[in-house]
Design a protein around this motif. Sequence first.
Motif, PDB file in Angstrom:
ATOM      1  N   ARG A   1      27.908 -59.038  91.756  1.00 56.89           N
ATOM      2  CA  ARG A   1      28.311 -57.973  91.069  1.00 56.89           C
ATOM      3  C   ARG A   1      26.457 -57.796  90.639  1.00 56.89           C
ATOM      4  N   SER A   2      26.310 -59.122  90.531  1.00 57.00           N
ATOM      5  CA  SER A   2      24.454 -58.420  90.942  1.00 57.00           C
ATOM      6  C   SER A   2      23.794 -58.467  92.349  1.00 57.00           C
ATOM      7  N   LYS A   3      24.230 -58.618  92.295  1.00 60.49           N
ATOM      8  CA  LYS A   3      23.957 -59.029  94.330  1.00 60.49           C
ATOM      9  C   LYS A   3      23.793 -56.917  94.205  1.00 60.49           C
ATOM     10  N   LEU A   4      24.477 -55.768  93.871  1.00 59.23           N
ATOM     11  CA  LEU A   4      25.574 -54.782  94.246  1.00 59.23           C
ATOM     12  C   LEU A   4      24.386 -53.981  93.729  1.00 59.23           C
ATOM     13  N   PHE A   5      24.560 -54.511  92.304  1.00 61.39           N
ATOM     14  CA  PHE A   5      23.648 -53.619  91.330  1.00 61.39           C
ATOM     15  C   PHE A   5      22.206 -53.445  91.656  1.00 61.39           C
ATOM     16  N   LYS A   6      21.476 -54.164  92.687  1.00 63.06           N
ATOM     17  CA  LYS A   6      20.821 -54.296  93.047  1.00 63.06           C
ATOM     18  C   LYS A   6      20.456 -53.686  93.765  1.00 63.06           C
ATOM     19  N   GLN A   7      20.749 -53.690  95.120  1.00 65.92           N
ATOM     20  CA  GLN A   7      20.817 -52.745  96.038  1.00 65.92           C
ATOM     21  C   GLN A   7      21.419 -50.995  95.760  1.00 65.92           C
ATOM     22  N   ARG A   8      22.168 -51.360  94.563  1.00 65.71           N
ATOM     23  CA  ARG A   8      22.671 -49.289  94.406  1.00 65.71           C
ATOM     24  C   ARG A   8      21.230 -48.961  93.716  1.00 65.71           C
ATOM     25  N   VAL A   9      20.275 -49.404  93.057  1.00 67.36           N
ATOM     26  CA  VAL A   9      19.363 -48.948  91.704  1.00 67.36           C
ATOM     27  C   VAL A   9      17.900 -48.997  93.585  1.00 67.36           C
ATOM     28  N   ALA A  10      17.998 -50.094  94.497  1.00 64.13           N
ATOM     29  CA  ALA A  10      17.496 -49.786  95.645  1.00 64.13           C
ATOM     30  C   ALA A  10      17.729 -48.469  95.647  1.00 64.13           C
ATOM     31  N   GLN A  11      18.728 -47.764  95.815  1.00 61.34           N
ATOM     32  CA  GLN A  11      19.773 -47.204  97.385  1.00 61.34           C
ATOM     33  C   GLN A  11      18.844 -46.452  96.507  1.00 61.34           C
ATOM     34  N   GLN A  12      18.729 -45.469  95.174  1.00 58.32           N
ATOM     35  CA  GLN A  12      18.648 -44.788  94.040  1.00 58.32           C
ATOM     36  C   GLN A  12      16.924 -44.775  94.479  1.00 58.32           C
ATOM     37  N   PHE A  13      16.395 -45.436  94.852  1.00 58.73           N
ATOM     38  CA  PHE A  13      14.744 -44.859  94.879  1.00 58.73           C
ATOM     39  C   PHE A  13      14.482 -44.127  96.004  1.00 58.73           C
ATOM     40  N   SER A  14      15.322 -44.964  97.251  1.00 55.50           N
ATOM     41  CA  SER A  14      15.154 -44.978  98.524  1.00 55.50           C
ATOM     42  C   SER A  14      15.680 -43.192  98.520  1.00 55.50           C
ATOM     43  N   ASP A  15      16.911 -42.642  97.945  1.00 55.65           N
ATOM     44  CA  ASP A  15      17.591 -41.693  98.111  1.00 55.65           C
ATOM     45  C   ASP A  15      16.338 -40.914  97.636  1.00 55.65           C
ATOM     46  N   ILE A  16      15.601 -41.155  96.766  1.00 56.77           N
ATOM     47  CA  ILE A  16      14.999 -39.606  95.912  1.00 56.77           C
ATOM     48  C   ILE A  16      13.713 -39.690  96.939  1.00 56.77           C
ATOM     49  N   ALA A  17      13.001 -40.316  97.673  1.00 49.83           N
ATOM     50  CA  ALA A  17      11.853 -40.475  98.205  1.00 49.83           C
ATOM     51  C   ALA A  17      11.748 -39.236  99.443  1.00 49.83           C
ATOM     52  N   PRO A  18      13.047 -39.305 100.274  1.00 43.20           N
ATOM     53  CA  PRO A  18      13.376 -37.827 100.986  1.00 43.20           C
ATOM     54  C   PRO A  18      13.344 -36.497 100.480  1.00 43.20           C
ATOM     55  N   LYS A  19      13.609 -36.883  98.924  1.00 40.10           N
ATOM     56  CA  LYS A  19      13.352 -35.326  98.430  1.00 40.10           C
ATOM     57  C   LYS A  19      12.580 -35.068  98.378  1.00 40.10           C
ATOM     58  N   ALA A  20      11.654 -35.627  98.355  1.00 42.75           N
ATOM     59  CA  ALA A  20       9.690 -35.988  97.965  1.00 42.75           C
ATOM     60  C   ALA A  20       9.053 -35.158  99.293  1.00 42.75           C
ATOM     61  N   VAL A  21       9.977 -35.842  99.743  1.00 40.62           N
ATOM     62  CA  VAL A  21       9.364 -35.423 101.736  1.00 40.62           C
ATOM     63  C   VAL A  21       9.360 -33.924 101.702  1.00 40.62           C
ATOM     64  N   ALA A  22      10.664 -33.361 101.924  1.00 44.09           N
ATOM     65  CA  ALA A  22      10.948 -32.351 102.004  1.00 44.09           C
ATOM     66  C   ALA A  22      10.236 -31.353 100.628  1.00 44.09           C
ATOM     67  N   LEU A  23      10.174 -32.335  99.822  1.00 44.17           N
ATOM     68  CA  LEU A  23       9.736 -31.522  98.929  1.00 44.17           C
ATOM     69  C   LEU A  23       7.714 -30.525  99.656  1.00 44.17           C
ATOM     70  N   ALA A  24       7.743 -31.630 100.076  1.00 42.87           N
ATOM     71  CA  ALA A  24       6.019 -31.270 100.420  1.00 42.87           C
ATOM     72  C   ALA A  24       6.171 -30.448 101.686  1.00 42.87           C
ATOM     73  N   GLY A  25       6.918 -30.621 102.082  1.00 46.65           N
ATOM     74  CA  GLY A  25       7.248 -29.382 103.548  1.00 46.65           C
ATOM     75  C   GLY A  25       7.849 -28.313 103.223  1.00 46.65           C
ATOM     76  N   GLN A  26       7.773 -27.567 101.867  1.00 42.97           N
ATOM     77  CA  GLN A  26       8.160 -26.942 101.741  1.00 42.97           C
ATOM     78  C   GLN A  26       7.082 -26.547 100.638  1.00 42.97           C
ATOM     79  N   ILE A  27       6.474 -26.732 100.144  1.00 44.68           N
ATOM     80  CA  ILE A  27       5.321 -26.668  99.810  1.00 44.68           C
ATOM     81  C   ILE A  27       4.201 -25.991 100.575  1.00 44.68           C
ATOM     82  N   ARG A  28       4.236 -26.646 101.713  1.00 40.29           N
ATOM     83  CA  ARG A  28       3.279 -26.773 103.069  1.00 40.29           C
ATOM     84  C   ARG A  28       4.035 -24.950 103.203  1.00 40.29           C
ATOM     85  N   ALA A  29       5.167 -25.077 103.086  1.00 44.31           N
ATOM     86  CA  ALA A  29       5.455 -23.168 103.867  1.00 44.31           C
ATOM     87  C   ALA A  29       6.025 -22.804 102.386  1.00 44.31           C
ATOM     88  N   LYS A  30       5.173 -23.506 102.054  1.00 47.68           N
ATOM     89  CA  LYS A  30       5.078 -22.046 100.844  1.00 47.68           C
ATOM     90  C   LYS A  30       6.468 -21.191 100.137  1.00 47.68           C
TER      91      LYS A  30
END
Length: 126
Positions: free
Chosen positions: A7-36
């Motif tokens: 359970r502890s291992k799954l929890f850590k993996q889930r938390v890490a995945q949550q942070f990793s899942d947000i990063a592509p949104k920030a990359v896409a956000l940078a693209g949308q900023i450039r595209a205005k």
Amino acid sequence: IAVAEFRSKLFKQRVAQQFSDIAPKAVALAGQIRAKDWPGCAELATTAGAGLSNATGFCARLITEDERESLELAASSLEYILEALPVDGQQLEAGVVQEMTRKCMIIVYTLEKVAGRLKSLDEWEE
């Protein structure tokens, strides 16, 4: 004991995945900023901010003080982007657009750094 460790291992993996899942949104956000694409920027920044708050709260006991400070910087970067978005056809200066893009990279680096450390926790424990 094995169930608790699993359970502890799954929890850590889930938390890490949550942070990793947000990063592509920030990359896409940078693209949308450039595209205005300002409406798209507002939506992505809001979604990323909600995800960041959720992930940070969810793993509060696993993150270090330095990571907490970095995550607060990432959150303030999202806040800056949301506040800088133009309204009613307003034009942004190139420097503001560049700063918004730079803030996106701060967000990406922070999220992936925290996710990477959380993913490594299990490696060190094995």
